[in-house]
Design an enzyme around this catalytic site. Structure first.
Site, PDB file in Angstrom:
ATOM      1  N   HIS A 275     -59.768 -77.336 -24.991  1.00  0.00           N
ATOM      2  CA  HIS A 275     -58.951 -78.145 -25.897  1.00  0.00           C
ATOM      3  C   HIS A 275     -57.832 -78.851 -25.127  1.00  0.00           C
ATOM      4  CE1 HIS A 275     -56.646 -78.834 -29.756  1.00  0.00           C
ATOM      5  NE2 HIS A 275     -55.646 -78.864 -28.888  1.00  0.00           N
ATOM      6  N   GLU A 276     -57.080 -78.081 -24.343  1.00  0.00           N
ATOM      7  CA  GLU A 276     -55.956 -78.665 -23.609  1.00  0.00           C
ATOM      8  C   GLU A 276     -56.414 -79.633 -22.528  1.00  0.00           C
ATOM      9  OE1 GLU A 276     -53.115 -78.415 -24.787  1.00  0.00           O
ATOM     10  OE2 GLU A 276     -53.519 -76.779 -26.190  1.00  0.00           O
TER      11      GLU A 276
ATOM     12  N   HIS B 207     -56.458 -83.107 -23.961  1.00  0.00           N
ATOM     13  CA  HIS B 207     -55.138 -83.738 -23.939  1.00  0.00           C
ATOM     14  C   HIS B 207     -54.755 -84.162 -22.519  1.00  0.00           C
ATOM     15  CE1 HIS B 207     -54.408 -82.837 -28.078  1.00  0.00           C
ATOM     16  NE2 HIS B 207     -54.271 -81.534 -27.928  1.00  0.00           N
TER      17      HIS B 207
END
Length: 430
Positions: free
Chosen positions: A20-21, A24
């Site tokens: 997920h990170e 980003h």
């Protein structure tokens, strides 16, 4: 094996957070935003190393993660990045603004998050949840097409001897009950139904729909028995049967008049093709959205399960601890190891789907809240441009931080409630 299941889920959880990170991080760097930190977990740092301008690390509490981007919020109205106020709400706003600039270095003026075009900020904030969606789809497809899922088949498990309305609370024949068409036609346990009324039947839902659609008709049924095809003839009865929804699932407590043959289908592990897999995933996404919308209504039952000893509902909200426990129980089930692995992958896939949907809620501090702020800024600035009015400038998301603290507080309270329920009255699959 229980501990192994928990460890495997923990690995899947950490990978999901890191994945997920990474969404980003990669998009932020793509658009030239400086990212000082990439962390998996919260609390004390267990390990970290610097590579380029970013510190990569793992923290002690594996319940989340974050990247730190400079300039998440624009400067205040006076152009200052730091200020103090006696108002507690204003103080929250100023604290958030100060934190966004605390690692600002010379040359970073054009590398701050808020200076990027709204569409770029939307991509950066959407990339994290999107990575969870990609992982969920990949794991679902792996299980559905590679391992298969347990479902009813066209093989006969048992044959009913009589016609009993399904809304009657009995399973034994009584005097006066008509003979079931399957028994009268000579259908036997172990037969595999190849075609029904001239239509090839390769899955249970299709066969069930064909039977329901032919009440009162005499139809040929081709079965495979002992390696040979055999044609039977049955007159389909009309009976009260359970209602099915548009996805083929039984609607509990509702019944309709439809065709009835009178046999139970055997279950087996069946690999799905791509089309069936997409349909299955679409149904699960719809159910997940409905569950998310129904979440507030499940709090009373969750409270009763945690503190009053009430039974834990099967669809009760479950946290990381509860999911880890389920992951452990999977590997204690008396099923083949391949199916244990498939169930574990499904658990991680479902966790990632939940992460995607939850993070897309348009509330700060969730990713969806930042996306909503960027979209509002784009609408506001484009409207001003269209009407030839002065540019209103960046939308100050920091002004919504008091609301974000309230949302975070509610989420923390809910997480604690789920944690208590998962410990004292967990959801069990065995």
């Amino acid at each position: 094996m229980f501990i192994l299941g928990i460890l495997l889920f923990a690995v899947g959880l950490l990978f999901s957070i890191a994945w997920h990170e990474l969404g980003h991080l990669s998009t932020a760097k793509l658009f030239g935003i400086r990212v000082p930190q990439y962390m998996v977990g919260f609390g004390p740092t267990l390990f970290s190393r610097n590579k380029g301008e970013t510190e990569y690390g793992i923290k002690a509490i594996p319940f989340g993660g974050y990247i730190r981007m400079i300039g998440m919020f624009p400067p205040g109205p006076d152009g200052r990045m730091e200020a103090r106020s006696t108002s507690p709400w204003r103080g929250m706003i100023e604290d958030a603004r100060t934190a966004a600039y605390e690692e600002l270095k010379p040359g970073d003026e054009n590398r701050m998050f808020y200076t990027r075009a709204p569409w770029k900020r939307v991509i950066v904030m959407f990339a994290g949840p999107f990575m969870n969606l990609v992982l969920a789809v990949a794991l679902f497809l792996t299980v559905l097409m590679g391992f298969g899922i347990t479902q009813q088949t066209t093989t006969v498990s048992s044959v009913s001897q009589c016609v009993i309305a399904q809304n009657e609370n009995r399973d034994k024949c009584e005097k006066g009950d008509p003979a079931a068409p399957a028994a009268a036609a000579g259908l036997k346990a172990g037969d595999k139904i190849v075609s029904f009324n001239g239509v090839k039947t390769d899955d249970w839902n299709k066969l069930s729909d064909l039977i329901r659609a032919t009440p009162g008709k005499e139809v040929p049924i081709v079965v495979e028995r002992d390696g040979k095809d055999l044609t039977l003839n049955a007159k389909i009865a009309t009976n009260q049967v359970a209602k099915k929804d548009s996805s083929g699932q039984i609607v509990e407590g509702q019944y309709v008049q439809a065709g009835f043959l009178g046999f139970s289908a055997a279950t087996g592990v069946v690999k799905q093709d791509f089309g069936d897999s997409v349909t299955w995933m679409g149904d699960r996404i719809g159910e997940a959205v409905d569950s998310l919308a129904a979440l507030p209504g499940k709090v009373p039952a969750l409270w009763n399960a945690a503190f009053d000893g009430a039974p834990r509902e099967a669809d009760s909200p479950m946290g990381v601890v509860g999911a880890a426990r389920v992951g452990g129980e999977i590997f204690t089930l008396d099923i083949p190891p391949t199916q244990q692995l498939a169930m574990a992958l499904m658990l991680v896939a479902g966790f990632n789907l939940s992460l995607f949907l939850f993070n897309m809620l348009p509330l700060l501090p969730l990713d969806g809240g930042h996306i909503a702020g960027a979209l509002w800024e784009s609408l506001r600035r484009n409207t001003a441009k269209l009407l030839r009015r002065p540019d209103p400038g960046p939308f100050d998301v920091a002004k919504l931080m008091p609301v974000a603290y309230v949302v975070a507080g509610i989420f923390i309270c809910f997480t604690i409630l789920v944690l208590i329920a998962d410990v004292v009255n967990p959801v069990r699959i065995s």
